[in-house]
Write an enzyme that holds these catalytic residues in place. Structure first.
Site, PDB file in Angstrom:
ATOM      1  N   LYS A  54       0.842  -1.205   0.000  1.00 27.53           N
ATOM      2  CA  LYS A  54       0.000   0.000   0.000  1.00 27.53           C
ATOM      3  C   LYS A  54       0.877   1.256   0.000  1.00 27.53           C
ATOM      4  O   LYS A  54       0.608   2.215  -0.724  1.00 27.53           O
ATOM      5  CB  LYS A  54      -0.946  -0.033   1.215  1.00 27.53           C
ATOM      6  CG  LYS A  54      -2.046  -1.083   1.067  1.00 27.53           C
ATOM      7  CD  LYS A  54      -2.838  -1.344   2.339  1.00 27.53           C
ATOM      8  CE  LYS A  54      -3.842  -2.482   2.096  1.00 27.53           C
ATOM      9  NZ  LYS A  54      -4.647  -2.844   3.276  1.00 27.53           N
ATOM     10  N   GLN A  98      -4.722  -1.802   9.551  1.00 24.12           N
ATOM     11  CA  GLN A  98      -4.669  -3.106   8.893  1.00 24.12           C
ATOM     12  C   GLN A  98      -5.309  -4.171   9.791  1.00 24.12           C
ATOM     13  O   GLN A  98      -5.018  -4.249  10.984  1.00 24.12           O
ATOM     14  CB  GLN A  98      -3.206  -3.467   8.568  1.00 24.12           C
ATOM     15  CG  GLN A  98      -3.033  -4.720   7.728  1.00 24.12           C
ATOM     16  CD  GLN A  98      -3.623  -4.608   6.328  1.00 24.12           C
ATOM     17  OE1 GLN A  98      -3.698  -3.533   5.745  1.00 24.12           O
ATOM     18  NE2 GLN A  98      -4.063  -5.727   5.782  1.00 24.12           N
ATOM     19  N   ASP A 121     -11.007   2.843   4.306  1.00 25.63           N
ATOM     20  CA  ASP A 121     -11.271   1.407   4.195  1.00 25.63           C
ATOM     21  C   ASP A 121     -12.767   1.111   4.159  1.00 25.63           C
ATOM     22  O   ASP A 121     -13.174  -0.009   3.852  1.00 25.63           O
ATOM     23  CB  ASP A 121     -10.655   0.676   5.402  1.00 25.63           C
ATOM     24  CG  ASP A 121      -9.446  -0.140   5.013  1.00 25.63           C
ATOM     25  OD1 ASP A 121      -9.376  -0.576   3.851  1.00 25.63           O
ATOM     26  OD2 ASP A 121      -8.579  -0.344   5.877  1.00 25.63           O
TER      27      ASP A 121
HETATM   28  N1  GUN Z   1      -7.188  -7.065   5.859  1.00 26.00           N
HETATM   29  C1  GUN Z   1      -7.582  -7.752   4.758  1.00 26.00           C
HETATM   30  N2  GUN Z   1      -8.105  -6.912   3.842  1.00 26.00           N
HETATM   31  C2  GUN Z   1      -8.046  -5.690   4.371  1.00 26.00           C
HETATM   32  C3  GUN Z   1      -8.424  -4.403   3.891  1.00 26.00           C
HETATM   33  O1  GUN Z   1      -8.956  -4.214   2.804  1.00 26.00           O
HETATM   34  N3  GUN Z   1      -8.182  -3.379   4.738  1.00 26.00           N
HETATM   35  C4  GUN Z   1      -7.626  -3.542   5.966  1.00 26.00           C
HETATM   36  N4  GUN Z   1      -7.452  -2.477   6.726  1.00 26.00           N
HETATM   37  N5  GUN Z   1      -7.271  -4.710   6.437  1.00 26.00           N
HETATM   38  C5  GUN Z   1      -7.466  -5.771   5.637  1.00 26.00           C
END
Ligand code: GUN
Length: 294
Positions: A54, A98, A121
């Site tokens: 990211k 995350q 998110d």
């Molecule tokens: N863990 C798995 N997919 C995601 C996501 O799209 N965002 C976040 N923050 N954590 C994740």
């Protein structure tokens, strides 16, 4: 192979290019650069990899990233303080915590503490709630589900009136992607491990979204000839011939299903890059909505 490959890697690269151009325009016109805070708690290897990817994408499109690597034993209060400080930071337009968080932390409270305007998110309870009702636009839509729809749209697949089957019901993918499909007027079935005659239900799909987290579960005879298959799964399976000793496969048995489907996403290189591209898009949108913008 009869199915057409939906190349998520290429589509995501196109989208990142579009975002880069918009970020440059924003910088020129308003002197503003979008900022994304990525909060990682603990040392999970998969989460570390996702956060690294990211941040790399941020650098590529010109978004400033702020990294927070926090210890696995951080307290709920300490993590809440990090989130509140980021809420108050005007250089941060998006906050990503995350998931999954370590067990002792209450992720619902943490996600609910993120400012709605920075919830890139889309996991804030209010954004999820709005997604789950008609005509209640959420400020942000979760990235992986949004990426699945974008893949369909950019591949010329019409959703309206189609039978869509979502395999899996997770908060992160299954449930929100189902809502998006419904809003686009698909006829929707959500199925899962307790579904009776799972292959029979999956076989009804014109559009199949597989997001169940079981390696190569969907076999060729589970799929209707001519269906469009979006494989969200990322599963590590042993592979002694690979340098790392494992390889990544989806929830779909690619080799079998590619002979039956009309279109299919590969793993890796399908949905994964789209998740990150949608996070960049949401962060840019967050910066556009901030104070001082027209
Ligand atoms: N863990 C798995 N997919 C995601 C996501 O799209 N965002 C976040 N923050 N954590 C994740």
């Amino acid at each position: 192979m009869s199915a057409q490959l939906i190349d998520g890697k290429a589509i995501a690269a196109t989208i990142r290019g579009e975002i880069k151009t918009e970020v440059e325009q924003m910088k020129t016109q308003y002197g503003r650069v979008p900022g994304l805070a990525a909060v990682l708690v603990g040392e999970r290897k998969d989460s570390q990899t996702y956060v690294r990817m990211k941040k790399k994408a941020c650098a590529e499109v010109g978004i400033t990233s702020f990294g927070y690597n926090l210890p696995a034993d951080i307290s709920q209060e300490e993590l809440l303080k990090v989130v509140r400080d980021l809420n108050a930071n005007p250089d941060v337009h998006g906050i990503l915590v995350q998931l999954p968080l370590p067990d002792h932390l209450d992720d619902e409270e943490i996600l609910g503490a993120i400012s709605l305007e920075k919830d890139v998110d889309g996991f804030h309870p209010l954004n999820i709630g709005r997604l789950s009702m008609k005509r209640r636009d959420p400020l942000f839509v979760p990235c992986t589900p949004k990426g699945c729809i974008e893949l369909l749209d950019r591949s010329g697949v019409s959703i309206e009136g189609k039978r869509a089957v979502v395999l899996g019901r997770s908060n992160i993918v299954g449930l929100p992607v189902a809502m998006l499909l419904l809003h686009r007027n698909a006829t929707l079935t959500i199925c899962h491990s307790r579904t009776q005659d799972l292959p029979g239900v999956v076989r009804e799909a014109d559009i199949l979204i597989a997001a169940v987290g079981r390696a190569e579960m969907v076999k060729g005879d589970w799929v209707k000839p001519g269906a469009v298959v979006i494989d969200v799964g990322v599963n590590a399976v042993d592979d002694p011939t690979a340098k790392k000793g494992y390889k990544l496969v989806g929830d779909v048995d690619f080799n079998e299903v590619k002979e039956v489907a009309a279109m299919i996403t590969p793993v890796p290189g399908g949905v994964g890059p789209m998740t990150i591209a949608m996070l960049m898009r949401n962060t840019l949108d967050g910066a556009k909505h901030g104070p001082g913008m027209k």
